[in-house]
Design an enzyme around this catalytic site. Structure first.
Site, PDB file in Angstrom:
ATOM      1  N   HIS A 196      28.034   2.071 -18.424  1.00  0.00           N
ATOM      2  CA  HIS A 196      27.900   0.798 -19.168  1.00  0.00           C
ATOM      3  C   HIS A 196      27.695   1.042 -20.664  1.00  0.00           C
ATOM      4  O   HIS A 196      27.065   0.232 -21.341  1.00  0.00           O
ATOM      5  CB  HIS A 196      26.738  -0.064 -18.653  1.00  0.00           C
ATOM      6  CG  HIS A 196      26.679  -0.197 -17.170  1.00  0.00           C
ATOM      7  ND1 HIS A 196      27.161  -1.282 -16.491  1.00  0.00           N
ATOM      8  CD2 HIS A 196      26.196   0.653 -16.222  1.00  0.00           C
ATOM      9  CE1 HIS A 196      26.963  -1.117 -15.179  1.00  0.00           C
ATOM     10  NE2 HIS A 196      26.391   0.057 -14.993  1.00  0.00           N
ATOM     11  N   SER A 224      41.649   4.411 -46.170  1.00  0.00           N
ATOM     12  CA  SER A 224      41.703   2.961 -46.322  1.00  0.00           C
ATOM     13  C   SER A 224      42.310   2.645 -47.677  1.00  0.00           C
ATOM     14  O   SER A 224      42.106   3.364 -48.652  1.00  0.00           O
ATOM     15  CB  SER A 224      40.285   2.397 -46.225  1.00  0.00           C
ATOM     16  OG  SER A 224      40.222   1.143 -46.887  1.00  0.00           O
ATOM     17  N   LYS A 232      36.390   5.730 -46.802  1.00  0.00           N
ATOM     18  CA  LYS A 232      36.685   5.701 -45.368  1.00  0.00           C
ATOM     19  C   LYS A 232      37.724   6.713 -44.904  1.00  0.00           C
ATOM     20  O   LYS A 232      38.683   6.999 -45.588  1.00  0.00           O
ATOM     21  CB  LYS A 232      37.173   4.297 -44.973  1.00  0.00           C
ATOM     22  CG  LYS A 232      36.082   3.277 -45.055  1.00  0.00           C
ATOM     23  CD  LYS A 232      36.442   2.044 -44.266  1.00  0.00           C
ATOM     24  CE  LYS A 232      36.315   2.321 -42.774  1.00  0.00           C
ATOM     25  NZ  LYS A 232      36.841   1.206 -41.999  1.00  0.00           N
TER      26      LYS A 232
END
Ligand code: ARG
Length: 394
Positions: free
Chosen positions: A156, A279, A285
């Site tokens: 999960h 980016s 980034k």
């Protein structure tokens, strides 16, 4: 305005464009396989006394020359050719004259296309399975490099139990090997000789030998009866794409792990600059686009399978032109699988886990501690579970 059904009149261009559509481009990859099947067919005709030895020789040499010049990029299939079968026959006749007109005896494009597709898919499945083997190898090497390193195991997406880089990598490697076997298992459906079924109802009058073309093309069995052949169109294709979809699913989940592990929050792995993209607006980034697109394509692979399955369903028996539509999603799936396996294999060689960012908190060992209590004190598991849970609460 000439009628469509008037022989010898030019077919309306719009109808041609609609019916041949991208088929002529798609069929480029079938050229060498159609040549192989045609040479086998001509050889059989010769041996059965249906084609003169000199004509057979001219056909075989002419077709081989066409395959070679096609491989060198010297010609391609035109829209007017419709497909690879017509393109080859008309070029052959241009080059060797009347003998070229003898090769189509006792066959139809309907059995031809299946023969070419099966030979093609047999090659693709084998080369793809080989490439998957390389990916397995890379995962094994990653396990050798950093296998000892402990990782949190998640269920999960919540921390669950201790795991390790070795367990992580070997899990994917094992499933990729399973995919490899799955790909090879499609051979069962690919290994039937369709030649001699012709349009779908066999060849009257002529003493053809389907067993001989089977032998020449190394098919396991002759596809019998002739009426089964067109019913089978799309089934081997779907089988291959099903295995491709499962392979892509495993690669997509591997990619999804890497996307997560490469976030600043996790920072479990470092992806080299060469595998990431920048980016256009945020200079700091580095983005895992490669892995995101592997994940994205793994979903598309299921759609391609569905597209293939949707073509033959509900058709009456026999050949229908609809069946041609199977090729586009089939080839798209196969090409994507090759590209994805190759890129993921390459990428795995450069993935490095970062031990400094990976810490296993004690709660991960809760199940282990409960098991120890069961062994040491002989108490029921449920009681041990509660005791450990209480201790964790404090
Ligand atoms: N391009 C066709 C296909 O893929 C080849 C067979 C054409 N046969 C025909 N009868 N028109 O199905």
């Amino acid at each position: 305005m000439p009628r469509l059904w008037e022989k010898g009149e030019p077919l309306d261009q719009r109808v041609l464009r609609y019916t041949a559509e991208e088929d002529h481009r798609l069929d480029e990859r079938l050229v060498p396989y159609d040549v192989r099947a045609s040479i086998a067919h001509a050889t059989m005709l010769k041996e059965r006394g249906l084609l003169a030895a000199s004509d057979c020789e001219a056909i075989a040499q002419g077709l081989q020359a066409l395959a070679d010049s096609h491989a060198r990029g010297e010609w391609s299939i035109r829209l007017e050719d419709e497909d690879c079968h017509t393109a080859l026959e008309s070029r052959l006749t241009e080059q060797i004259g009347e003998a070229g007109g003898r090769v189509h005896l006792a066959r139809s494009r309907n059995d031809q296309v299946l023969a070419a597709l099966r030979l093609y898919l047999r090659d693709e499945v084998e080369s793809l399975a080989g490439e998957v083997g390389q990916a397995v190898q890379e995962l094994t090497e990653l396990a050798v490099r950093q296998g000892e390193l402990e990782l949190p195991g998640y269920t999960h997406l919540q921390r669950a139990m201790p795991s390790s880089v070795a367990l992580w990598a070997h899990g994917f490697a094992a499933e990729l090997q399973d995919d490899q076997q799955g790909l090879r298992a499609t051979r069962r459906r690919l290994d039937k000789n369709p030649l001699g079924s012709a349009a779908g109802y066999g060849v009257p009058v002529l003493p053809i030998d389907r067993e001989r073309t089977r032998e020449l093309l190394d098919f396991e069995v002759v596809h019998e009866p002739v009426t089964a052949v067109q019913l089978s169109r799309g089934k081997a294709e779907a089988h291959v794409l099903f295995e491709v979809a499962l392979l892509m699913q495993d690669l997509g989940r591997l990619a999804a792990d890497l996307v997560l592990f490469a976030t600043q929050e996790f920072a479990f792995v470092k992806l080299p600059d060469a595998l990431t993209t920048g980016s256009s607006i945020m200079p700091q980034k580095r983005n895992p686009d490669l892995f995101e697109l592997v994940r994205g394509r793994s979903g598309q692979a299921h759609a391609w399978l569905l597209e293939v399955l949707s073509v033959p369903v509900k058709l009456t028996s026999g050949y229908h032109r609809d069946l041609q539509l199977i090729k586009a999603p089939l080839f798209r799936g196969i090409d994507a699988a090759h590209d994805t396996v190759l890129l993921m294999t390459h990428a795995l060689g450069d993935v490095a886990f970062r031990p400094e960012n990976i810490e296993l908190d004690p709660s991960l060992f809760a199940a282990e501690q409960a098991y120890r209590l069961v062994i040491d004190e002989g108490i029921p598991f449920r009681e041990a579970y509660r005791r450990i849970a209480d201790e964790l609460k404090e």
